[in-house]
Design a protein around this motif. Sequence first.
Motif, short mmCIF file in Angstrom:
data_model
loop_
_atom_site.label_atom_id
_atom_site.label_comp_id
_atom_site.label_asym_id
_atom_site.label_seq_id
_atom_site.Cartn_x
_atom_site.Cartn_y
_atom_site.Cartn_z
N SER A 29 0.83 -1.22 0.00
CA SER A 29 0.00 0.00 0.00
C SER A 29 0.86 1.26 0.00
N GLU A 30 2.04 1.22 0.60
CA GLU A 30 2.93 2.39 0.56
C GLU A 30 3.42 2.63 -0.88
N HIS A 31 3.77 1.55 -1.56
CA HIS A 31 4.17 1.70 -2.97
C HIS A 31 3.01 2.22 -3.81
N ALA A 32 1.81 1.78 -3.45
CA ALA A 32 0.63 2.21 -4.23
C ALA A 32 0.39 3.71 -4.06
N VAL A 33 0.64 4.24 -2.86
CA VAL A 33 0.47 5.68 -2.63
C VAL A 33 1.45 6.44 -3.54
N TRP A 34 2.69 5.98 -3.59
CA TRP A 34 3.67 6.64 -4.47
C TRP A 34 3.15 6.67 -5.92
N SER A 35 2.71 5.51 -6.40
CA SER A 35 2.27 5.42 -7.80
C SER A 35 1.07 6.31 -8.07
N MET A 36 0.18 6.38 -7.10
CA MET A 36 -1.00 7.22 -7.24
C MET A 36 -0.60 8.70 -7.32
N LEU A 37 0.29 9.09 -6.41
CA LEU A 37 0.76 10.49 -6.40
C LEU A 37 1.50 10.80 -7.70
N TYR A 38 2.29 9.84 -8.16
CA TYR A 38 3.07 10.06 -9.39
C TYR A 38 2.13 10.30 -10.57
N GLU A 39 1.12 9.47 -10.68
CA GLU A 39 0.18 9.60 -11.80
C GLU A 39 -0.57 10.92 -11.75
N ARG A 40 -0.99 11.30 -10.54
CA ARG A 40 -1.70 12.58 -10.41
C ARG A 40 -0.83 13.74 -10.84
N GLN A 41 0.43 13.71 -10.42
CA GLN A 41 1.32 14.83 -10.77
C GLN A 41 1.68 14.82 -12.26
N ALA A 42 1.73 13.63 -12.85
CA ALA A 42 2.01 13.57 -14.29
C ALA A 42 0.95 14.36 -15.04
N GLN A 43 -0.29 14.27 -14.58
CA GLN A 43 -1.38 15.03 -15.20
C GLN A 43 -1.28 16.51 -14.86
N ALA A 44 -1.10 16.79 -13.57
CA ALA A 44 -1.12 18.18 -13.10
C ALA A 44 0.03 19.00 -13.67
N LEU A 45 1.16 18.37 -13.90
CA LEU A 45 2.35 19.15 -14.28
C LEU A 45 2.53 19.34 -15.78
N PRO A 107 19.18 15.25 2.02
CA PRO A 107 18.48 14.46 3.04
C PRO A 107 16.99 14.33 2.71
N ALA A 108 16.50 13.10 2.71
CA ALA A 108 15.10 12.85 2.38
C ALA A 108 14.45 12.01 3.48
N GLY A 109 13.17 12.28 3.73
CA GLY A 109 12.43 11.47 4.70
C GLY A 109 12.15 10.08 4.16
N ARG A 110 12.08 9.07 5.04
CA ARG A 110 11.80 7.70 4.58
C ARG A 110 10.30 7.44 4.42
N PHE A 111 9.51 8.03 5.30
CA PHE A 111 8.09 7.66 5.34
C PHE A 111 7.34 8.25 4.16
N ILE A 112 6.21 7.61 3.85
CA ILE A 112 5.32 8.17 2.83
C ILE A 112 3.96 8.44 3.47
N ARG A 113 3.32 9.50 3.02
CA ARG A 113 2.01 9.89 3.57
C ARG A 113 0.99 8.76 3.41
N GLY A 114 -0.06 8.83 4.18
CA GLY A 114 -1.14 7.85 4.05
C GLY A 114 -2.06 8.22 2.90
N ALA A 115 -2.86 7.27 2.47
CA ALA A 115 -3.78 7.53 1.35
C ALA A 115 -4.82 8.59 1.71
N ASP A 116 -4.98 8.89 3.00
CA ASP A 116 -5.94 9.92 3.42
C ASP A 116 -5.30 11.31 3.49
N GLN A 117 -4.03 11.42 3.12
CA GLN A 117 -3.36 12.73 3.19
C GLN A 117 -2.75 13.11 1.85
#
Length: 292
Positions: A29-45, A107-117
């Motif tokens: 599910s963490e990988h899925a959040v990344w992919s979802m965010l990536y796809e959204r930004q591909a459209q937005a940008l 320096p980058a954070g390790r955690f990824i946001r939840g699907a609700d954020q």
Amino acid sequence: MPLNDAVIKRQTPRDDFTIDQCWDEYSRSEHAVWSMLYERQAQALKGRACDEFFEGLDHLDLNDGGIPDLEKLNKKLHALTGWEVVMVPHLVPDDVFFTHLANRRFPAGRFIRGADQMDYLEEPDIFHDVYGHVPMLTQPVFADYMQAYGKGGLRALKHDCLKNLARLYWYTVEFGLIKTDAGMRIYGAGIVSSRTESVFSLESGSPNRLHFDLERVMHTDYRIDDFQQVYFAIDSFDELFAATQQDFGPLYERMSTDKQMHSVTDILPADKVYNRGTQDYAKSGGRKANQK
Ligand SMILES: [Fe+2]
């Protein structure tokens, strides 16, 4: 959030605050959040981010089925500009941050946001840090700018000018715009990693859009809790890098006595104005009012 991230919790950070990514331990599910965010930004940008950002995305192959494995990512990034990404458990102290940048480590954070954020979070996560910041680090001039910023930061600590330097970072690295032949484009990580601000920063009539000026920016307040009320645009990354190639010693001397501040809505006589904003969004209560 970082405190719920078991991989972060069980590690004792090294002296430079770095930890291991332990990429194998991200959940599906963490990988899925990344992919979802990536796809959204591909459209937005599309038509909004600058060419250099897209070039960086292509170089790094950040859409390879989820959260990037830093080991693989760093091989590509290092070959391009000598930079690497290091993992940290949370925001790090200023001197640690600057030392990493001065040595071409981001320096980058390790955690990824939840699907609700998906749209807003208070502390930068790996999507903001890696998707937002790292593509620009593949660009030689920007990569040099970031290193110069780290070195300048270490000096600023000695001159009590940290706030001035933080504003420079904010209005360039995080929320910078660039003028191109095709129109105004985004390069700041805070914008490219946010679907809503990608649109607002370029298309809303609310914020001011002004030409970048180093000292002007270093005396301008900013807000961390909502869309910016002012954005600064550069003509080129060469312009940005050149602005940091002066001796910051005399600049810091001046700033340590000159504590003048400009508010986020000020337009000064010397400003080159691209958009005189209505500030309607902020006046109507900003994010809180618009989320109701
Ligand atoms: Fe950031």
